[in-house]
Design a protein around this motif. Structure first.
Motif, PDB file in Angstrom:
ATOM      1  N   LYS A 170       0.857  -1.186   0.000  1.00 17.09           N
ATOM      2  CA  LYS A 170       0.000   0.000   0.000  1.00 17.09           C
ATOM      3  C   LYS A 170       0.895   1.239   0.000  1.00 17.09           C
ATOM      4  CE  LYS A 170      -3.779  -2.398   0.578  1.00 17.09           C
ATOM      5  NZ  LYS A 170      -4.359  -2.889  -0.644  1.00 17.09           N
ATOM      6  N   PRO A 171       0.568   2.238  -0.826  1.00 14.05           N
ATOM      7  CA  PRO A 171       1.378   3.461  -0.848  1.00 14.05           C
ATOM      8  C   PRO A 171       1.449   4.125   0.529  1.00 14.05           C
ATOM      9  CG  PRO A 171      -0.138   3.407  -2.702  1.00 14.05           C
ATOM     10  CD  PRO A 171      -0.529   2.280  -1.786  1.00 14.05           C
ATOM     11  N   ILE A 172       2.633   4.575   0.891  1.00 11.69           N
ATOM     12  CA  ILE A 172       2.840   5.318   2.129  1.00 11.69           C
ATOM     13  C   ILE A 172       2.541   6.780   1.823  1.00 11.69           C
ATOM     14  CG2 ILE A 172       4.545   6.019   3.858  1.00 11.69           C
ATOM     15  CD1 ILE A 172       5.935   3.270   3.330  1.00 11.69           C
ATOM     16  N   ALA A 173       1.481   7.280   2.410  1.00 12.02           N
ATOM     17  CA  ALA A 173       0.917   8.581   2.031  1.00 12.02           C
ATOM     18  C   ALA A 173       1.896   9.741   2.150  1.00 12.02           C
ATOM     19  CB  ALA A 173      -0.322   8.861   2.871  1.00 12.02           C
ATOM     20  N   ASP A 174       2.767   9.723   3.156  1.00 12.42           N
ATOM     21  CA  ASP A 174       3.620  10.895   3.352  1.00 12.42           C
ATOM     22  C   ASP A 174       4.931  10.843   2.576  1.00 12.42           C
ATOM     23  OD1 ASP A 174       4.789   8.939   4.905  1.00 12.42           O
ATOM     24  OD2 ASP A 174       5.019  10.194   6.679  1.00 12.42           O
ATOM     25  N   PHE A 175       5.141   9.810   1.730  1.00  9.75           N
ATOM     26  CA  PHE A 175       6.345   9.795   0.904  1.00  9.75           C
ATOM     27  C   PHE A 175       6.116  10.661  -0.329  1.00  9.75           C
ATOM     28  CE2 PHE A 175       9.268   7.961  -2.289  1.00  9.75           C
ATOM     29  CZ  PHE A 175      10.438   8.368  -1.674  1.00  9.75           C
ATOM     30  N   VAL A 176       7.106  11.452  -0.685  1.00  5.48           N
ATOM     31  CA  VAL A 176       6.950  12.487  -1.710  1.00  5.48           C
ATOM     32  C   VAL A 176       6.487  11.949  -3.068  1.00  5.48           C
ATOM     33  CG1 VAL A 176       9.375  12.503  -2.454  1.00  5.48           C
ATOM     34  CG2 VAL A 176       7.986  14.598  -2.606  1.00  5.48           C
ATOM     35  N   LEU A 177       6.917  10.763  -3.487  1.00  3.58           N
ATOM     36  CA  LEU A 177       6.481  10.236  -4.780  1.00  3.58           C
ATOM     37  C   LEU A 177       5.019   9.813  -4.778  1.00  3.58           C
ATOM     38  CD1 LEU A 177       9.502   8.155  -6.138  1.00  3.58           C
ATOM     39  CD2 LEU A 177       8.969  10.559  -6.484  1.00  3.58           C
ATOM     40  N   ASN A 178       4.435   9.702  -3.600  1.00  4.85           N
ATOM     41  CA  ASN A 178       3.013   9.391  -3.484  1.00  4.85           C
ATOM     42  C   ASN A 178       2.167  10.641  -3.261  1.00  4.85           C
ATOM     43  OD1 ASN A 178       3.578   6.656  -3.757  1.00  4.85           O
ATOM     44  ND2 ASN A 178       3.902   6.409  -1.563  1.00  4.85           N
ATOM     45  N   ASN A 179       2.804  11.791  -3.283  1.00  2.00           N
ATOM     46  CA  ASN A 179       2.124  13.063  -3.068  1.00  2.00           C
ATOM     47  C   ASN A 179       1.839  13.686  -4.437  1.00  2.00           C
ATOM     48  OD1 ASN A 179       1.374  15.705  -2.538  1.00  2.00           O
ATOM     49  ND2 ASN A 179       2.838  15.957  -0.857  1.00  2.00           N
ATOM     50  N   SER A 180       0.592  13.759  -4.823  1.00  2.00           N
ATOM     51  CA  SER A 180       0.212  14.256  -6.150  1.00  2.00           C
ATOM     52  C   SER A 180       0.566  15.726  -6.365  1.00  2.00           C
ATOM     53  CB  SER A 180      -1.281  14.036  -6.394  1.00  2.00           C
ATOM     54  OG  SER A 180      -2.034  14.756  -5.439  1.00  2.00           O
TER      55      SER A 180
END
Length: 194
Positions: free
Chosen positions: A55-65
């Protein structure tokens, strides 16, 4: 395999301020089984992007749109650790064409240049200010001018160094073989003359 020609890149950037990011963090060893360069971008920073359940880790920058672009702005000492070329493959395959840092491990720097990723070395102060500017404004446009060897944003700019041979290769979309082939006429003329 030749790549697209690189002259000037204008893009938004992705900030990754951590220092001492090693090649195992860039592409974990368990993903090194493939022998072609495709598909490595899916696992770029895998253990930072996804939890143990994929599951994507929300606070990692590559998962931040909010953040996107072809420029990765990383902390000091990027690409240290093992000499795996797969780290450069994964960065390129993900879509980055430039990585900015105040220091790169030599082997990573060479691997990046050989795989059409431009490592731009800037001062610690310029890097700090750029990271802050990108974090504050994700739509900030950064310009990397390879011909003039300048990186700039807003009113800030800094010259950077690059090996003349690698600069020529990037600007012409050459790998080492393409470069040699581009000299075919000169090589034949030399052969005839000698």
């Amino acid at each position: 395999m030749s790549k697209d020609k690189f002259t000037v890149l204008k893009s938004t950037a992705v900030p990754l301020p951590g220092e001492n990011i090693d090649t195992d963090q860039i592409i974990p060893a368990r993903f090194l089984k493939a022998t072609t360069r495709e598909g490595f971008g899916d696992n770029l920073f895998r253990d930072w992007r996804y939890d143990s359940n994929d599951k994507p880790i929300a606070d990692f920058v590559l998962n931040n749109s909010a953040y996107s672009g072809k420029i990765l702005v990383a902390g000091k000492n990027f690409g240290c650790g093992s000499s795996r070329e797969h780290a450069a493959w994964s960065i390129y395959d993900y879509g980055f064409r430039v990585v900015v840092s105040s220091f790169f491990a030599d082997i990573f720097k060479g691997n990046a240049l050989n795989n059409a990723v431009l490592p731009v070395v800037v001062s610690d102060e310029f890097l700090k200010n750029l990271l802050e500017a990108v974090q504050k404004n994700p739509s900030l446009e950064v310009t990397v001018d390879l011909q003039n060897q300048v990186i700039s944003y807003d009113e800030q700019s800094q010259k950077f160094e690059i090996n003349a041979y690698k600069k020529e290769c990037l600007m012409n979309g050459y790998d080492d073989i393409d470069y040699l082939l581009s000299l075919n006429k000169e090589i034949r003329e030399f052969d005839v003359a000698h």
